[in-house]
Scaffold this motif. Structure first.
Motif, PDB file in Angstrom:
ATOM      1  N   SER A  97       0.819  -1.207   0.000  1.00  0.00           N
ATOM      2  CA  SER A  97       0.000   0.000   0.000  1.00  0.00           C
ATOM      3  C   SER A  97       0.865   1.274   0.000  1.00  0.00           C
ATOM      4  CB  SER A  97      -0.899  -0.001   1.237  1.00  0.00           C
ATOM      5  OG  SER A  97      -1.670   1.167   1.294  1.00  0.00           O
ATOM      6  N   PRO A  98       0.566   2.216  -0.914  1.00  0.00           N
ATOM      7  CA  PRO A  98      -0.589   2.296  -1.818  1.00  0.00           C
ATOM      8  C   PRO A  98      -0.331   1.710  -3.214  1.00  0.00           C
ATOM      9  CG  PRO A  98       0.590   4.367  -1.828  1.00  0.00           C
ATOM     10  CD  PRO A  98       1.335   3.478  -0.866  1.00  0.00           C
ATOM     11  N   LEU A  99       0.654   0.793  -3.310  1.00  0.00           N
ATOM     12  CA  LEU A  99       0.960   0.123  -4.572  1.00  0.00           C
ATOM     13  C   LEU A  99       0.391  -1.292  -4.556  1.00  0.00           C
ATOM     14  CD1 LEU A  99       2.583   0.065  -7.293  1.00  0.00           C
ATOM     15  CD2 LEU A  99       4.509  -0.814  -5.944  1.00  0.00           C
ATOM     16  N   PHE A 100      -0.337  -1.649  -5.629  1.00  0.00           N
ATOM     17  CA  PHE A 100      -0.961  -2.966  -5.722  1.00  0.00           C
ATOM     18  C   PHE A 100      -0.755  -3.513  -7.137  1.00  0.00           C
ATOM     19  CE2 PHE A 100      -3.242  -0.317  -2.710  1.00  0.00           C
ATOM     20  CZ  PHE A 100      -3.288  -1.108  -1.571  1.00  0.00           C
ATOM     21  N   CYS A 101      -0.602  -4.835  -7.224  1.00  0.00           N
ATOM     22  CA  CYS A 101      -0.297  -5.422  -8.528  1.00  0.00           C
ATOM     23  C   CYS A 101      -0.775  -6.874  -8.579  1.00  0.00           C
ATOM     24  CB  CYS A 101       1.207  -5.335  -8.793  1.00  0.00           C
ATOM     25  SG  CYS A 101       1.767  -6.167 -10.282  1.00  0.00           S
ATOM     26  N   VAL A 102      -1.210  -7.297  -9.775  1.00  0.00           N
ATOM     27  CA  VAL A 102      -1.538  -8.693 -10.061  1.00  0.00           C
ATOM     28  C   VAL A 102      -0.796  -9.091 -11.331  1.00  0.00           C
ATOM     29  CG1 VAL A 102      -3.339 -10.278 -10.845  1.00  0.00           C
ATOM     30  CG2 VAL A 102      -3.779  -8.759  -8.912  1.00  0.00           C
ATOM     31  N   CYS A 103      -0.063 -10.217 -11.264  1.00  0.00           N
ATOM     32  CA  CYS A 103       0.643 -10.760 -12.422  1.00  0.00           C
ATOM     33  C   CYS A 103       0.225 -12.211 -12.625  1.00  0.00           C
ATOM     34  CB  CYS A 103       2.162 -10.687 -12.225  1.00  0.00           C
ATOM     35  SG  CYS A 103       2.838  -9.016 -12.238  1.00  0.00           S
ATOM     36  N   ASP A 104      -0.141 -12.549 -13.843  1.00  0.00           N
ATOM     37  CA  ASP A 104      -0.578 -13.900 -14.204  1.00  0.00           C
ATOM     38  C   ASP A 104       0.527 -14.530 -15.046  1.00  0.00           C
ATOM     39  OD1 ASP A 104      -1.784 -16.185 -15.077  1.00  0.00           O
ATOM     40  OD2 ASP A 104      -3.675 -15.225 -15.639  1.00  0.00           O
ATOM     41  N   GLY A 105       1.176 -15.569 -14.495  1.00  0.00           N
ATOM     42  CA  GLY A 105       2.303 -16.176 -15.175  1.00  0.00           C
ATOM     43  C   GLY A 105       1.902 -17.102 -16.307  1.00  0.00           C
ATOM     44  N   MET A 106       2.787 -17.223 -17.295  1.00  0.00           N
ATOM     45  CA  MET A 106       2.571 -18.095 -18.444  1.00  0.00           C
ATOM     46  C   MET A 106       3.882 -18.814 -18.742  1.00  0.00           C
ATOM     47  SD  MET A 106       0.519 -15.397 -20.879  1.00  0.00           S
ATOM     48  CE  MET A 106       1.894 -14.258 -20.822  1.00  0.00           C
ATOM     49  N   GLY A 107       3.791 -20.076 -19.070  1.00  0.00           N
ATOM     50  CA  GLY A 107       4.990 -20.807 -19.433  1.00  0.00           C
ATOM     51  C   GLY A 107       5.086 -22.175 -18.804  1.00  0.00           C
ATOM     52  N   GLY A 108       4.126 -22.559 -18.004  1.00  0.00           N
ATOM     53  CA  GLY A 108       4.159 -23.884 -17.411  1.00  0.00           C
ATOM     54  C   GLY A 108       4.831 -23.910 -16.062  1.00  0.00           C
ATOM     55  N   HIS A 109       4.866 -25.077 -15.454  1.00  0.00           N
ATOM     56  CA  HIS A 109       5.430 -25.251 -14.116  1.00  0.00           C
ATOM     57  C   HIS A 109       6.892 -24.811 -14.090  1.00  0.00           C
ATOM     58  CE1 HIS A 109       5.918 -26.682 -10.125  1.00  0.00           C
ATOM     59  NE2 HIS A 109       6.810 -27.621 -10.470  1.00  0.00           N
ATOM     60  N   ALA A 110       7.270 -24.143 -13.008  1.00  0.00           N
ATOM     61  CA  ALA A 110       8.632 -23.628 -12.805  1.00  0.00           C
ATOM     62  C   ALA A 110       9.004 -22.600 -13.860  1.00  0.00           C
ATOM     63  CB  ALA A 110       9.654 -24.751 -12.792  1.00  0.00           C
ATOM     64  N   ALA A 111       8.025 -21.987 -14.491  1.00  0.00           N
ATOM     65  CA  ALA A 111       8.295 -20.925 -15.465  1.00  0.00           C
ATOM     66  C   ALA A 111       7.320 -19.776 -15.271  1.00  0.00           C
ATOM     67  CB  ALA A 111       8.225 -21.462 -16.893  1.00  0.00           C
ATOM     68  N   GLY A 112       5.999 -20.077 -15.346  1.00  0.00           N
ATOM     69  CA  GLY A 112       5.017 -19.016 -15.167  1.00  0.00           C
ATOM     70  C   GLY A 112       5.141 -18.333 -13.829  1.00  0.00           C
ATOM     71  N   GLU A 113       5.307 -19.151 -12.771  1.00  0.00           N
ATOM     72  CA  GLU A 113       5.447 -18.538 -11.448  1.00  0.00           C
ATOM     73  C   GLU A 113       6.758 -17.789 -11.302  1.00  0.00           C
ATOM     74  OE1 GLU A 113       6.307 -22.999 -10.685  1.00  0.00           O
ATOM     75  OE2 GLU A 113       5.183 -21.749 -12.082  1.00  0.00           O
ATOM     76  N   VAL A 114       7.800 -18.219 -12.037  1.00  0.00           N
ATOM     77  CA  VAL A 114       9.081 -17.504 -12.008  1.00  0.00           C
ATOM     78  C   VAL A 114       8.909 -16.136 -12.649  1.00  0.00           C
ATOM     79  CG1 VAL A 114      11.467 -17.512 -12.802  1.00  0.00           C
ATOM     80  CG2 VAL A 114      10.416 -19.639 -12.014  1.00  0.00           C
ATOM     81  N   ALA A 115       8.261 -16.112 -13.822  1.00  0.00           N
ATOM     82  CA  ALA A 115       8.060 -14.851 -14.527  1.00  0.00           C
ATOM     83  C   ALA A 115       7.232 -13.876 -13.692  1.00  0.00           C
ATOM     84  CB  ALA A 115       7.379 -15.114 -15.868  1.00  0.00           C
ATOM     85  N   SER A 116       6.130 -14.353 -13.118  1.00  0.00           N
ATOM     86  CA  SER A 116       5.273 -13.449 -12.346  1.00  0.00           C
ATOM     87  C   SER A 116       5.963 -12.972 -11.071  1.00  0.00           C
ATOM     88  CB  SER A 116       3.949 -14.139 -12.010  1.00  0.00           C
ATOM     89  OG  SER A 116       4.144 -15.270 -11.191  1.00  0.00           O
ATOM     90  N   SER A 117       6.763 -13.844 -10.462  1.00  0.00           N
ATOM     91  CA  SER A 117       7.486 -13.446  -9.251  1.00  0.00           C
ATOM     92  C   SER A 117       8.541 -12.391  -9.553  1.00  0.00           C
ATOM     93  CB  SER A 117       8.140 -14.669  -8.609  1.00  0.00           C
ATOM     94  OG  SER A 117       7.175 -15.604  -8.201  1.00  0.00           O
ATOM     95  N   ILE A 118       9.278 -12.606 -10.644  1.00  0.00           N
ATOM     96  CA  ILE A 118      10.293 -11.619 -11.039  1.00  0.00           C
ATOM     97  C   ILE A 118       9.632 -10.289 -11.358  1.00  0.00           C
ATOM     98  CG2 ILE A 118      11.960 -11.036 -12.835  1.00  0.00           C
ATOM     99  CD1 ILE A 118      12.627 -14.023 -13.014  1.00  0.00           C
ATOM    100  N   ALA A 119       8.498 -10.325 -12.047  1.00  0.00           N
ATOM    101  CA  ALA A 119       7.794  -9.093 -12.403  1.00  0.00           C
ATOM    102  C   ALA A 119       7.348  -8.331 -11.161  1.00  0.00           C
ATOM    103  CB  ALA A 119       6.590  -9.419 -13.285  1.00  0.00           C
ATOM    104  N   VAL A 120       6.754  -9.050 -10.216  1.00  0.00           N
ATOM    105  CA  VAL A 120       6.282  -8.404  -8.986  1.00  0.00           C
ATOM    106  C   VAL A 120       7.442  -7.810  -8.201  1.00  0.00           C
ATOM    107  CG1 VAL A 120       5.297  -8.907  -6.736  1.00  0.00           C
ATOM    108  CG2 VAL A 120       4.142  -9.705  -8.783  1.00  0.00           C
ATOM    109  N   GLU A 121       8.525  -8.574  -8.101  1.00  0.00           N
ATOM    110  CA  GLU A 121       9.693  -8.090  -7.359  1.00  0.00           C
ATOM    111  C   GLU A 121      10.258  -6.829  -8.000  1.00  0.00           C
ATOM    112  OE1 GLU A 121      14.261  -9.497  -6.272  1.00  0.00           O
ATOM    113  OE2 GLU A 121      12.899 -10.837  -7.353  1.00  0.00           O
TER     114      GLU A 121
END
Length: 458
Positions: free
Chosen positions: A98-122
């Motif tokens: 707060s006051p910054l909020f974000c949603v990222c939806d990963g794409m790329g399959g297991h051990a990839a989509g979540e990596v991309a979305s985590s890196i983006a959020v960070e």
């Protein structure tokens, strides 16, 4: 969004996310699809979770504001992410800072989509501005795009991995949005739900062209084709804009696991019937799961509220402002009263109709208003006074009291009388001198006449 279905374009033709990467001329361990899943999972603080990124530096924000649900003086928020009813792992990530909020939806399959979305959020958490600046917010999203691409090049995750990003920053009555992909931002204002972002997807283009309806887009076979996403193009740019918001507005950020499962009308109904941000979050996620939960579902809800502290602060500031204004008004009134008293009790000698007069007040004007009035006239003509005294009377000669003023007038009369007496004496002296001169001239003439007479007799 699913690893099996979602597609985003890296060139002219869409490429399935789970398609194997084309072999390079020389295979290198850091570029092949064979990655050490254990190492990746160790790098992620919690594989598959919604907060799988390093903790935000404490000097960046207050650590209490990173919880999934919370409140501040002007905002109340709730967040929840669910793997859904079909998928075995969660590729979504969200940010509550707060006051910054974000949603990222990963794409790329297991051990990839979540990596991309985590890196983006960070990356967004580190580089987002400290104000509602949509251009700088978009720059943070574009930096996250570069970070996802670089991570894939360095062997973290998989080549071709990517994610969406919908980011919001709330500052007072301003809402800044930066957006890429088909995650969405909705604004509930006075009971009406408004979608404020535009999906970067193939079906959205069909809707824009009028070929299909929004409801048809939800079930279209190509609904998972994404035309813009993080990780797909180094030159990717983020949509960004700013909106005005009010107390009572509700912001909803969500992955397409919500918007693809239930229509906007149902989202509006749930949002209007949920009293708090966290209840709204839970109800929306539950509704998506009840509709089938075909994808990961992530929802962040932020309410623009007043929890009482802001109202008290505003009330105190208003009271202090009123007290300050009252003090200024009292000081001005006092100054005016003192000034009026001084003016009303001041005297000066001036000129009225060519004669000396007594005035009350001061010989000045303010905003066209004379600060004096005629008190008494005299018969003393200023023409009978010396030139220096006349000039001073034209400007006004201040007097400390009425007695002093009358004494000054008496001195003028005495001066005028003395001048007149002196003038009369001078005139008489001049006249006497003229008479004596005439007598002296007549005596020789008489003697001459007598002599002439005697001579005649002889």
């Amino acid at each position: 969004m699913t690893s099996e279905e979602h597609i985003f374009t890296t060139g002219p033709d869409p490429i399935p996310h789970d398609a194997p990467a084309a072999p390079s001329a020389v295979a290198r361990p850091d570029t092949t699809a064979e990655i050490d899943v254990t190492a990746v999972e160790q790098k992620l603080s919690d594989p598959g979770s919604t907060q799988s990124f390093p903790a935000i530096a404490p000097e960046r924000i207050d650590t209490e504001s990173t919880y999934d649900a919370g409140t501040s003086t002007s905002l109340m928020w709730g967040a929840r992410s669910d793997v859904g009813c079909v998928r075995t792992h969660n590729e979504d990530s969200y940010l509550v800072q707060s006051p910054l909020f974000c949603v990222c939806d990963g794409m790329g399959g297991h051990a990839a989509g979540e990596v991309a979305s985590s890196i983006a959020v960070e990356t967004i958490a580190k580089l987002a501005p400290q104000e509602a600046d949509p251009a700088r917010l978009a720059a943070a999203v574009e930096a996250a795009n570069a970070a996802v691409i670089e991570a894939a090049d360095n062997g973290l995750g998989k080549p071709g991995m990517g994610c969406t990003a919908t980011v919001a920053y709330i500052e007072g009555t301003s809402l800044a949005i930066a957006h890429v992909g088909d995650s969405r931002a909705y604004l509930l204002h006075e009971g009406t739900l408004i979608r404020v972002t535009h999906d970067h997807s193939y079906v959205e283009e069909l809707v824009d062209a009028g070929e299909i309806t929004a409801d048809e887009a939800r079930i279209h076979p190509n609904r998972s084709v994404i035309t813009r996403a993080l990780g797909s193009d180094p030159a990717m740019h983020a949509d960004h804009f700013q909106l005005n918001i009010e107390e009572g507005d509700r912001l909803i950020l969500c992955s397409d696991g919500l918007s693809s499962m239930i229509p906007d009308a149902e989202i509006e109904a749930v949002a209007t019937q949920s009293p708090t941000a966290q209840l709204c979050t839970d109800n929306l996620v539950d509704a998506a799961l009840a509709a089938g939960g075909g994808d990961n579902v992530t929802v962040v809800v932020v309410d623009v509220v007043d929890d009482g502290r802001m109202r008290d602060l505003v009330r105190r500031r208003r009271r202090n402002l009123l007290v300050g204004l009252a003090g200024i008004v009292v000081a001005l009134v006092a100054a005016c009263c003192i000034g009026a008293f001084i003016i009303m009790n001041s005297l000066f000698l001036g000129v009225y109709d060519g004669r000396v007069a007594i005035y009350t007040g001061v010989p000045e004007s303010f905003l066209g208003i004379d600060l004096y009035r005629l008190y008494d006239e005299t018969a003393i003509s200023i023409g009978d006074l010396p030139a220096d005294t006349q000039n001073r009377l034209q400007e006004g000669i201040g007097q400390s009291s009425m007695d002093e003023a009358r004494a000054t007038l008496s001195s003028y009369r005495e001066q005028i009388a003395a001048d007149r007496t002196r003038a009369e004496e001078n005139a008489a002296a001049i006249e006497g001198s003229t008479t004596d001169t005439a007598n002296d001239t007549d005596e020789p003439q008489a003697q001459d006449a007598a002599t002439n007479a005697e001579g005649g007799d002889a």
